[in-house]
Design an enzyme around this catalytic site. Structure first.
Site, mmCIF file in Angstrom:
data_model
loop_
_atom_site.group_PDB
_atom_site.id
_atom_site.type_symbol
_atom_site.label_atom_id
_atom_site.label_comp_id
_atom_site.label_asym_id
_atom_site.label_seq_id
_atom_site.Cartn_x
_atom_site.Cartn_y
_atom_site.Cartn_z
ATOM 1 N N CYS A 1 -6.895 -10.075 -3.904
ATOM 2 C CA CYS A 1 -5.910 -10.623 -2.960
ATOM 3 C C CYS A 1 -6.531 -11.161 -1.678
ATOM 4 O O CYS A 1 -5.876 -11.876 -0.918
ATOM 5 C CB CYS A 1 -4.869 -9.573 -2.624
ATOM 6 S SG CYS A 1 -3.953 -9.047 -4.068
ATOM 7 N N ASN B 1 4.073 -10.646 -4.693
ATOM 8 C CA ASN B 1 2.652 -10.707 -4.351
ATOM 9 C C ASN B 1 1.946 -11.664 -5.318
ATOM 10 O O ASN B 1 1.799 -11.352 -6.495
ATOM 11 C CB ASN B 1 2.062 -9.292 -4.445
ATOM 12 C CG ASN B 1 0.594 -9.229 -4.084
ATOM 13 O OD1 ASN B 1 -0.072 -10.253 -3.969
ATOM 14 N ND2 ASN B 1 0.079 -8.029 -3.921
ATOM 15 N N HIS C 1 -1.327 -11.720 4.108
ATOM 16 C CA HIS C 1 -1.197 -11.584 2.658
ATOM 17 C C HIS C 1 0.165 -10.946 2.371
ATOM 18 O O HIS C 1 0.582 -10.006 3.034
ATOM 19 C CB HIS C 1 -2.322 -10.710 2.114
ATOM 20 C CG HIS C 1 -2.132 -10.345 0.682
ATOM 21 N ND1 HIS C 1 -1.798 -11.274 -0.271
ATOM 22 C CD2 HIS C 1 -2.205 -9.145 0.034
ATOM 23 C CE1 HIS C 1 -1.688 -10.678 -1.446
ATOM 24 N NE2 HIS C 1 -1.917 -9.384 -1.287
HETATM 25 N N1 ACO Z 1 11.612 1.603 -9.563
HETATM 26 C C1 ACO Z 1 12.081 2.850 -9.366
HETATM 27 N N2 ACO Z 1 11.286 3.903 -9.130
HETATM 28 C C2 ACO Z 1 9.966 3.663 -9.050
HETATM 29 C C3 ACO Z 1 9.408 2.394 -9.233
HETATM 30 C C4 ACO Z 1 10.296 1.335 -9.493
HETATM 31 N N3 ACO Z 1 9.885 0.071 -9.666
HETATM 32 N N4 ACO Z 1 8.075 2.472 -9.100
HETATM 33 C C5 ACO Z 1 7.786 3.766 -8.827
HETATM 34 N N5 ACO Z 1 8.939 4.484 -8.816
HETATM 35 C C6 ACO Z 1 9.099 5.903 -8.576
HETATM 36 C C7 ACO Z 1 7.861 6.702 -8.876
HETATM 37 O O1 ACO Z 1 7.778 7.008 -10.253
HETATM 38 C C8 ACO Z 1 8.095 7.937 -8.045
HETATM 39 O O2 ACO Z 1 8.985 8.786 -8.721
HETATM 40 P P1 ACO Z 1 8.802 10.380 -8.701
HETATM 41 O O3 ACO Z 1 8.941 10.733 -7.242
HETATM 42 O O4 ACO Z 1 9.911 10.846 -9.549
HETATM 43 O O5 ACO Z 1 7.425 10.627 -9.214
HETATM 44 C C9 ACO Z 1 8.829 7.409 -6.814
HETATM 45 O O6 ACO Z 1 9.334 6.108 -7.185
HETATM 46 C C10 ACO Z 1 7.940 7.264 -5.608
HETATM 47 O O7 ACO Z 1 6.747 6.608 -6.029
HETATM 48 P P2 ACO Z 1 5.642 6.201 -4.992
HETATM 49 O O8 ACO Z 1 4.560 5.470 -5.699
HETATM 50 O O9 ACO Z 1 5.253 7.415 -4.209
HETATM 51 O O10 ACO Z 1 6.476 5.215 -4.079
HETATM 52 P P3 ACO Z 1 6.053 4.579 -2.711
HETATM 53 O O11 ACO Z 1 7.070 4.893 -1.693
HETATM 54 O O12 ACO Z 1 4.632 4.841 -2.370
HETATM 55 O O13 ACO Z 1 6.221 3.032 -3.014
HETATM 56 C C11 ACO Z 1 4.837 1.172 -3.554
HETATM 57 C C12 ACO Z 1 5.447 2.463 -4.046
HETATM 58 C C13 ACO Z 1 5.941 0.178 -3.252
HETATM 59 C C14 ACO Z 1 3.949 0.605 -4.651
HETATM 60 C C15 ACO Z 1 4.032 1.446 -2.281
HETATM 61 O O14 ACO Z 1 3.130 2.521 -2.491
HETATM 62 C C16 ACO Z 1 3.268 0.270 -1.847
HETATM 63 O O15 ACO Z 1 3.825 -0.705 -1.424
HETATM 64 N N6 ACO Z 1 1.932 0.330 -1.888
HETATM 65 C C17 ACO Z 1 1.108 -0.778 -1.607
HETATM 66 C C18 ACO Z 1 0.955 -1.466 -2.887
HETATM 67 C C19 ACO Z 1 0.569 -2.868 -2.696
HETATM 68 O O16 ACO Z 1 1.018 -3.516 -1.806
HETATM 69 N N7 ACO Z 1 -0.294 -3.302 -3.582
HETATM 70 C C20 ACO Z 1 -0.778 -4.550 -3.580
HETATM 71 C C21 ACO Z 1 -1.613 -4.738 -2.333
HETATM 72 S S1 ACO Z 1 -3.189 -5.119 -2.642
HETATM 73 C C22 ACO Z 1 -3.044 -6.481 -3.447
HETATM 74 O O17 ACO Z 1 -2.314 -7.326 -3.016
HETATM 75 C C23 ACO Z 1 -3.756 -6.610 -4.700
#
Ligand code: ACO
Length: 352
Positions: free
Chosen positions: A142, A309, A279
């Site tokens: 990215c 993204n 980004h």
């Molecule tokens: N729909 C519903 N529930 C979901 C989903 C979904 N799409 N995805 C995950 N969950 C659930 C998980 O299973 C988990 O359930 P559990 O508590 O029963 O185990 C719960 O939601 C919480 O999961 P987390 O991963 O802890 O959720 P978080 O609040 O951290 O949000 C997210 C996840 C959005 C991915 C966040 O961590 C994030 O934005 N991280 C940065 C990721 C990113 O931006 N990556 C790309 C950047 S780098 C690049 O661009 C390559």
């Protein structure tokens, strides 16, 4: 048999002759990379959160609350990295008033090339009717567009090129596990491009152009965001894996450092920034960066809600959109920052 042959897998060490005479280096390099034009391409098909929720255990509300994403564009089979990149590059060149003869180099940032080789850049070079210069691909996930800007800037400042097409083009839909709700809802496909030209020099000073780029990587964090295979491993075509929480934690801290580094290197402060073009990974990360800079949300370009993204394409797409609709105006200071798999991260400061 030569007994100096190095063991398999180890390259013999070599070193550049010490004491390169400083007097041979130019005393000053007044030439700058100016932004002449931008362009973008988004696939025809839009997929909403509700469409994903119809076949995955997720919901529009969860995706919007955690990421700010409402929809993404998904490429059809004919919308390849080469095709989309060529469309974006053609638009950037035309918007910048350039022709094929003005392009000395093409740099394509992509993690999803159509082929191992020829490089995406060389395919695009041919499609645009460019029959001179050179092109190559660059892999920095990215952060790819920021890396490519850094390389283009160096080519222009050192006189190796006067016109450079910098392109980010990605089809992440082809490397996603569409059963994994924690990753597949986050990404989309698209391409963006910028045409940079040499300006200033010959005594004609300018405060416009790329002021600086700052690039970083740390392989120790490689496993928190990866695609676990590619053409070099026939047993693994590769699928995107991510520890979202870890990525989130590093994203804000490292991009904030890269932003401070850019401003400090140019003797500027947060208040000098007119626009943040970050980004587009997640609205919560973007908001955190905007708050840190003290920029109101109207000064932050956001496309993640509609594009999701698009990795290396996200910054040039956002830049192209905000220039095309007149939000970003000539003379304004634009700060770009990104973080991606590697980890890689960096920043670029541009006076439009
Ligand atoms: N729909 C519903 N529930 C979901 C989903 C979904 N799409 N995805 C995950 N969950 C659930 C998980 O299973 C988990 O359930 P559990 O508590 O029963 O185990 C719960 O939601 C919480 O999961 P987390 O991963 O802890 O959720 P978080 O609040 O951290 O949000 C997210 C996840 C959005 C991915 C966040 O961590 C994030 O934005 N991280 C940065 C990721 C990113 O931006 N990556 C790309 C950047 S780098 C690049 O661009 C390559």
């Amino acid at each position: 048999m030569n007994d100096q042959t190095a063991p398999a897998g180890v390259m013999p060490a070599f070193r550049v002759a010490p004491g390169h005479p400083a007097s041979l280096l130019p005393a000053a390099l007044p030439v700058r990379a100016l932004l002449a034009g931008t362009g973008g391409y988004l696939p025809r098909r839009i997929v909403t959160n509700d469409e994903l929720a119809a076949r995955l255990d997720t919901s529009d509300a969860w995706i919007v609350e955690r990421t700010g994403i409402h929809q993404r564009h998904i490429a059809a089979p004919d919308e390849t990295a080469v095709f989309m990149g060529a469309e974006a590059a053609r638009a950037a060149l035309a918007n910048g008033g350039g022709t094929a003869g003005d392009v000395d180099a093409l740099i394509v940032a992509t993690s999803t090339p159509d082929e191992a080789f020829p490089a995406t850049a060389v395919r695009i070079q041919y499609l645009l009717g460019i029959r001179r210069g050179f092109g190559f691909d660059l892999s920095a996930a990215c952060s790819g567009f920021i890396y490519a800007l850094g390389v283009a800037d160096a080519l222009i400042r050192t006189g190796m090129a006067r016109g450079v097409l910098v392109i980010g083009t990605e089809v992440y839909s082809r490397i996603l596990d569409w059963q994994d709700r924690s990753t597949c809802v986050l990404f989309g496909d698209g391409a963006g491009a910028a045409f940079l030209v040499a300006g200033g020099g010959s005594g004609a000073s300018t405060d416009r152009g790329l002021l600086s780029t700052h690039l970083h990587s740390d392989g120790a964090l490689g496993d928190i965001l990866s695609v676990d295979g590619a053409v070099g491993r026939r047993d693994r075509p590769g699928v995107l894996l991510m520890n979202g929480r870890e990525v989130f934690r590093h994203a804000v801290a490292r991009m904030a450092d890269a932003v401070d580094e850019a401003l400090m290197a140019n003797g500027l402060s947060h208040t000098d920034v007119d626009w943040l073009v970050p980004h587009q990974a997640n609205l919560r990360i973007i908001d955190a960066m905007g708050r840190r800079l003290g920029l109101p949300s109207e000064r932050v370009v956001v496309t993640v809600d509609r594009h999701a993204n698009t990795s290396a394409a996200s910054i040039p797409l956002a830049l192209a959109e905000a220039l095309a609709d007149g939000r970003i105006r000539p003379g304004q200071l634009v700060l770009m920052e990104a973080l991606g798999g590697g980890l890689t991260w960096g920043s670029a400061l541009l006076r439009v």
